[in-house]
Motif scaffolding. Structure first.
Motif, PDB file in Angstrom:
ATOM      1  N   HIS A   6       0.860  -1.192   0.000  1.00  0.00           N
ATOM      2  CA  HIS A   6       0.000   0.000   0.000  1.00  0.00           C
ATOM      3  C   HIS A   6       0.890   1.232   0.000  1.00  0.00           C
ATOM      4  O   HIS A   6       1.877   1.278   0.725  1.00  0.00           O
ATOM      5  CB  HIS A   6      -0.833   0.074   1.299  1.00  0.00           C
ATOM      6  N   LYS A   7       0.515   2.245  -0.787  1.00  0.00           N
ATOM      7  CA  LYS A   7       1.209   3.538  -0.728  1.00  0.00           C
ATOM      8  C   LYS A   7       0.188   4.607  -0.337  1.00  0.00           C
ATOM      9  O   LYS A   7      -0.911   4.649  -0.912  1.00  0.00           O
ATOM     10  CB  LYS A   7       1.855   3.853  -2.078  1.00  0.00           C
ATOM     11  N   TYR A   8       0.530   5.442   0.616  1.00  0.00           N
ATOM     12  CA  TYR A   8      -0.368   6.530   1.024  1.00  0.00           C
ATOM     13  C   TYR A   8       0.324   7.866   0.772  1.00  0.00           C
ATOM     14  O   TYR A   8       1.449   8.092   1.239  1.00  0.00           O
ATOM     15  CB  TYR A   8      -0.742   6.390   2.507  1.00  0.00           C
ATOM     16  N   VAL A  26      -4.916  -0.539   7.071  1.00  0.00           N
ATOM     17  CA  VAL A  26      -3.833  -1.513   6.874  1.00  0.00           C
ATOM     18  C   VAL A  26      -4.054  -2.719   7.789  1.00  0.00           C
ATOM     19  O   VAL A  26      -3.885  -3.870   7.372  1.00  0.00           O
ATOM     20  CB  VAL A  26      -2.463  -0.849   7.149  1.00  0.00           C
ATOM     21  N   MET A  36       1.676  -7.415   4.600  1.00  0.00           N
ATOM     22  CA  MET A  36       1.511  -5.998   4.233  1.00  0.00           C
ATOM     23  C   MET A  36       2.828  -5.219   4.323  1.00  0.00           C
ATOM     24  O   MET A  36       3.495  -5.215   5.352  1.00  0.00           O
ATOM     25  CB  MET A  36       0.501  -5.330   5.179  1.00  0.00           C
ATOM     26  N   VAL A  38       3.886  -1.183   3.688  1.00  0.00           N
ATOM     27  CA  VAL A  38       3.251   0.119   3.487  1.00  0.00           C
ATOM     28  C   VAL A  38       4.327   1.169   3.226  1.00  0.00           C
ATOM     29  O   VAL A  38       5.350   1.215   3.926  1.00  0.00           O
ATOM     30  CB  VAL A  38       2.412   0.525   4.718  1.00  0.00           C
ATOM     31  N   ILE A 136       6.805  -0.988   7.345  1.00  0.00           N
ATOM     32  CA  ILE A 136       6.542   0.351   6.808  1.00  0.00           C
ATOM     33  C   ILE A 136       7.871   0.937   6.335  1.00  0.00           C
ATOM     34  O   ILE A 136       8.836   1.000   7.108  1.00  0.00           O
ATOM     35  CB  ILE A 136       5.913   1.246   7.890  1.00  0.00           C
TER      36      ILE A 136
END
Ligand code: ADP
Ligand code: ASP
Ligand code: MG
Length: 422
Positions: A6-8, A26, A36, A38, A136
């Motif tokens: 996931h990229k935010y 997440v 996951m 991130v 992360i």
């Protein structure tokens, strides 16, 4: 169980409240059984703030020493984000660990402020995932062969995320942002813009390279090279929406070679204010002139975009090209001091207030008349075209900046991009 990245983006990470929401989302994915990773950006406005501080101390921009320090400073924004997100996940009862680029490591070349990723070692990340942790990783940054911190260019967290997904052979890379997908054009400029359920990789590449900042171009290049399944979607849906519904939302970048027969002729419109035009008037029309003009510009590491050379009259011609607006002053200086006398041009003039508007679509390959419809639409609006550049799947025009929004809206309408039923 899948491996998901996931990229935010900055807005999605814009406050502790929003970071808590990201953590909940997440955690939902992790609890559904996925591994996951991130990749967050700095909180919105933070990179600008940090670079602004540096500018207060030195307006000078381009010495290697200064560029090194800019990366040292700008990279801290993402370091804060990863730490905050790890804490937020731990508060959700989720084991998690954060890493800066150099700790992974994400290795880059030495091109400060626009470094390219060379390799990513995923051993450490894999070990954490095997222990059930959410990992992360800072977006936007890496480390060069001498151990210096580098950054990947503005918007570079997209590239970090896709590169991590490629290196780890992730099942999917989801780019969460402040719009719910890729639109026919920037919805901030044309509210009637329509979200595309899918967009071909080639079109996405053109859109990104021609100015749509929804994805950084290098992230699209990585996705293409390593066939990373890539989706752009909203981080502003409720975090607890059904995960399968979420996984199907937004816009999917597709890699199919065949053009769908239903494919719209034009899929989207991109625009960029980040350009400036320079011209040499009264240049002798002889072989080698383009090289004599553009050689020194390229040697100075200035990227050249659209080029136009007029038909000669009395052995003299005019020669114009566009460069990034940030390179405008430097280009004019260089032309006046190193090129004008050398080639015998009568004068050097420039215009920093131009923009480039482009129509994009793989449907253009098999249809003629698209470019002329573009030119007609602009002429009906009284907009003068200064330069034109075409490829198989796009036509770009350079126009006065003050007509940019008018041009984008008129073209969006003329090519029926507002219709329902993507
Ligand atoms: P993030 O911080 O999440 O990386 P960006 O600001 O870099 O977000 O990119 C998202 C923005 O891109 C949107 O808010 C939108 O204004 C802009 N944008 C430009 N062109 C498009 C397009 N064709 N489709 C969707 N968004 C676009
Ligand atoms: N924080 C960086 C920037 O503002 C990278 C990113 O947001 O993608 O450009
Ligand atoms: Mg971005």
């Amino acid at each position: 169980m899948a491996l998901i990245v996931h990229k935010y983006g900055g807005t999605s990470m814009g406050s502790t409240e929003r970071i808590r929401n990201v953590a909940k989302r997440v955690a939902k994915w992790a609890r559904a059984g996925h591994q996951m990773v991130v990749v967050p950006s700095a909180m919105s406005g933070e990179t600008n703030r940090l670079l602004g501080l540096a500018k207060e101390l030195s307006p000078e921009k381009s010495t290697p020493e200064l560029l090194r320090e800019l990366d040292m400073i700008a990279s801290t924004g993402e370091q804060v984000s990863v730490g905050l997100l790890a804490i937020a996940l731990q508060a959700e009862g989720m084991a998690s660990v954060s890493y800066a680029g150099w700790q992974v490591p994400i290795k880059t070349d030495t091109g400060y402020t626009k470094a390219r990723i060379a390799s990513i070692d995923d051993a450490r990340v894999r070990a954490d995932l095997a222990e059930g942790k959410v990992v992360i990783i800072t977006g936007f940054q890496g480390i060069d062969p001498e151990g210096n911190i580098t950054t990947l260019g503005r918007g570079g967290s997209d590239t970090s995320a896709v590169a991590v997904a490629a290196a780890m052979k992730a099942d999917e890379c989801l780019i969460y942002t402040d719009v719910d997908g890729v639109y026919t054009t920037d919805p901030r400029i044309v509210p009637e813009a329509r979200r595309l359920k899918t967009i071909s990789f080639e079109e996405m590449l053109e859109m990104a390279s021609l100015g749509s900042k929804v994805l950084q171009i290098r992230s699209v290049e990585f996705a293409g090279k390593y066939r990373v399944p890539l989706r752009v979607l909203s981080s502003f849906t409720p975090w607890d929406i059904d995960i399968d519904e979420e996984a199907r939302s937004g816009t999917l970048i597709t890699f199919e070679e065949d053009v769908n027969m239903e494919q719209a002729l034009v899929s989207g419109i991109a625009f960029s204010r980040d350009e400036a035009k320079v011209s040499l008037h009264g240049v002798p029309d002889r072989p080698g002139i383009a090289y004599q003009i553009l050689g020194p510009v390229a040697d100075a590491n200035i990227d050249i975009d659209v080029i136009i050379q007029n038909v000669a009259h009395d052995g003299k011609t005019d020669f114009s090209f566009t460069v990034n607006r940030g390179d405008y002053g430097r280009t004019l200086d260089l032309l006046k001091t190193q090129v004008q006398g050398e080639v015998g041009a009568a004068e050097v003039v420039g215009d920093p207030k131009i923009c480039k508007v482009s129509i994009i679509g793989i449907g253009m390959r098999s249809h003629v008349g698209i470019a002329s419809k573009m030119f007609r639409t602009l002429s009906e609006e009284g907009i003068n075209i200064q330069m034109i550049s075409t490829s198989e799947i796009k036509t770009s025009v350079v126009i006065d900046e003050k007509y940019m929004e008018l041009a984008v809206r008129a073209l969006h309408k003329a090519f029926d991009l507002e219709q329902a039923g993507s």
